[in-house]
Design a protein around this motif. Structure first.
Motif, short mmCIF file in Angstrom:
data_model
loop_
_atom_site.label_atom_id
_atom_site.label_comp_id
_atom_site.label_asym_id
_atom_site.label_seq_id
_atom_site.Cartn_x
_atom_site.Cartn_y
_atom_site.Cartn_z
N PRO A 101 0.84 -1.21 0.00
CA PRO A 101 0.00 0.00 0.00
C PRO A 101 0.87 1.26 0.00
N GLY A 102 0.36 2.32 -0.66
CA GLY A 102 1.15 3.54 -0.78
C GLY A 102 1.58 4.12 0.55
N LYS A 103 0.71 4.03 1.57
CA LYS A 103 1.02 4.59 2.89
C LYS A 103 2.25 3.92 3.50
N ASP A 104 2.43 2.64 3.23
CA ASP A 104 3.59 1.92 3.76
C ASP A 104 4.81 2.06 2.86
N ALA A 105 4.58 2.24 1.56
CA ALA A 105 5.70 2.27 0.61
C ALA A 105 6.44 3.61 0.62
N VAL A 106 5.72 4.71 0.79
CA VAL A 106 6.34 6.04 0.67
C VAL A 106 7.45 6.26 1.70
N PRO A 107 7.28 5.93 2.99
CA PRO A 107 8.41 6.12 3.93
C PRO A 107 9.66 5.33 3.54
N ILE A 108 9.46 4.14 2.97
CA ILE A 108 10.61 3.35 2.54
C ILE A 108 11.30 4.01 1.36
N LEU A 109 10.51 4.53 0.42
CA LEU A 109 11.09 5.22 -0.75
C LEU A 109 11.82 6.49 -0.32
N LYS A 110 11.27 7.20 0.66
CA LYS A 110 11.94 8.42 1.15
C LYS A 110 13.26 8.07 1.82
N LEU A 111 13.28 6.97 2.55
CA LEU A 111 14.53 6.53 3.18
C LEU A 111 15.59 6.24 2.12
N ALA A 112 15.16 5.67 1.00
CA ALA A 112 16.11 5.32 -0.06
C ALA A 112 16.68 6.54 -0.77
N LEU A 113 16.07 7.71 -0.61
CA LEU A 113 16.60 8.92 -1.25
C LEU A 113 17.97 9.30 -0.70
N GLY A 114 18.32 8.81 0.49
CA GLY A 114 19.63 9.08 1.07
C GLY A 114 20.62 7.94 0.89
#
Length: 329
Positions: free
Chosen positions: A152-165
Motif C-alpha cells: 500500500p502507498g502509505k507503507d511504501a512512501v516512507p521506505i522510498l523516502k529513506l532510499a533517497l539518502g
C-alpha cells in the motif's frame, strides 16, 4: 557350464588326493601326491566359486580368489566342504531384503565460505527499511525498492523516502522515480478533475469536488506533501470536501472531511463531521477509530477505552488495532 566342469575336476582331484594316502608307497611320496592333487583341486574349486560370485565380490584381485583358495587348501576336507557349504546357499538362497524407504547419501562437504542468501535480507524480520539501512549489496537494496510496488502507498512512501539518502546512485534514482510517478499520477487526476469542473451542473460539481478532495487528501495521506505544501494540500482538500457536502454529497465524504479537519487540528469541526458521517450510514468500524483519535487530540483520554471497546471483534483483532486495544484496555 565352465563352473560345472571345474567343480567336477575339483571333486575328482580331491577324492584322488585322499585315495593316495592308502597307496603302498613311501610316506614322502604319498605326501607329495596328496599335496599336488589337493592343491590342484583347490585351484579348480577356487576358480569355479570365483566365477559364480557377484561382480562386487570378485574384487579386488588377487585377494578375493586367494582368500577362497586359502580356506580350501589350508583346512583339508573341512575347508573345501566349508567353502561349498558357505557359497552355494548364499548364491541360490539369498536373504530377502526389505524395501528401502530412504536413500543413503554422502555427507556434503562444507563450502569454503558462507553462501550468500539473496532473499533472506528482503524478507527478514526487520523488513525492507532494515535492508535499505544495512544490506551491503546495492542489488539487494534495489530489490527491496521493487518490492514496495506490491505494498500500500502509505507503507511504501516512507521506505522510498529513506532510499533517497542511499549511497548508491541507482537506488536513489529508482526511489526518486517511483515517488515522482506516484505524485505525478495523483496530480494528473487533480488536473483532469479541475478541467472538468468548469462548465458542469451543480449536481455534477458535487461529485467532482468530492473527487478532488480525495485526491488532495491522498497527497497528504501518503506523505508526498510536506511543510507549506502539506498545509496548502490540506486546505484544498478541506475546501473541496465542504463544497461537495454543500452540493449534496454525503456518507463517506463526511468521514473524509472529518479526517481532513482532524489532520488540520480543527478538533471541533472534526467531531461534528464524524457524528454526521455516522448519522449518514457509516459503520462503527469505520468511524470509531477516528473518534478515538479525536478524543486523544482533545485530551479526553478516559473516552478512548470505551470507544475502542465498541469496535467490532473482528476489527479489534486486526494487527493495526490489536496492540492499540491492549494498551488502552
Amino acid at each position: 557350464m565352465i563352473s560345472k566342469w571345474l567343480f567336477s575336476g575339483a571333486l575328482l582331484l580331491e577324492a584322488g588326493s585322499w585315495a593316495s594316502l592308502w597307496l603302498e608307497a613311501p610316506q614322502l611320496q604319498q605326501l607329495l601326491v596328496f599335496t599336488l592333487s589337493h592343491g590342484l583341486a583347490c585351484v579348480l574349486l577356487c576358480a569355479a566359486v570365483w566365477l559364480l560370485l557377484p561382480e562386487r565380490y570378485r574384487m579386488p584381485l588377487p585377494w578375493s580368489p586367494l582368500f577362497i583358495f586359502s580356506l580350501a587348501f589350508f583346512v583339508p576336507v573341512i575347508g573345501t566342504i566349508g567353502v561349498v557349504a558357505a557359497i552355494f546357499p548364499a548364491l541360490y538362497l539369498p536373504r530377502k531384503r526389505n524395501k528401502q524407504a530412504w536413500q543413503a547419501v554422502g555427507i556434503p562437504s562444507l563450502p569454503f565460505r558462507a553462501q550468500l542468501q539473496h532473499h533472506s535480507p528482503i524478507f527478514a524480520d526487520g523488513g525492507l527499511q532494515d535492508v535499505l539501512r544495512h544490506a551491503p549489496d546495492p542489488d539487494q537494496r534495489l530489490a527491496a525498492l521493487l518490492a514496495t510496488r506490491r505494498m500500500p502507498g502509505k507503507d511504501a512512501v516512507p521506505i522510498l523516502k529513506l532510499a533517497l539518502g542511499d549511497p548508491s546512485d541507482d537506488v536513489r534514482l529508482l526511489a526518486y522515480s517511483m515517488l515522482d510517478k506516484q505524485e505525478s499520477d495523483i496530480n494528473s487526476h487533480i488536473q483532469n478533475a479541475l478541467g472538468e469542473l468548469s462548465g458542469v451542473t451543480a449536481k455534477s460539481a458535487g461529485a467532482l469536488h468530492a473527487t478532488l478532495a480525495r485526491w488532495y487528501w491522498e497527497l497528504a495521506y501518503l506523505g508526498l506533501a510536506q511543510g507549506s505544501v502539506l498545509e496548502h494540500v490540506l486546505n484544498q482538500a478541506s475546501e473541496h470536501a465542504e463544497k461537495g457536502l454543500q452540493a449534496g454529497e454525503g456518507g463517506e465524504l463526511y468521514l473524509l472531511a472529518g479526517r481532513i479537519a482532524l489532520e488540520r487540528g480543527d478538533v471541533e469541526r472534526a467531531e461534528v463531521l464524524l457524528h454526521q458521517a455516522q448519522e449518514n450510514g457509516m459503520g462503527a468500524a469505520q468511524v470509531l477509530p477516528f473518534h478515538a483519535e479525536l478524543a486523544f487530540e482533545a485530551g479526553r483520554y478516559h473516552e478512548i477505552p470505551q470507544l475502542l471497546a465498541k469496535l467490532p471483534e473482528k476489527t479489534r483483532q486486526r494487527p493495526r488495532f490489536a496492540e492499540l486495544v491492549r494498551s488502552w484496555t
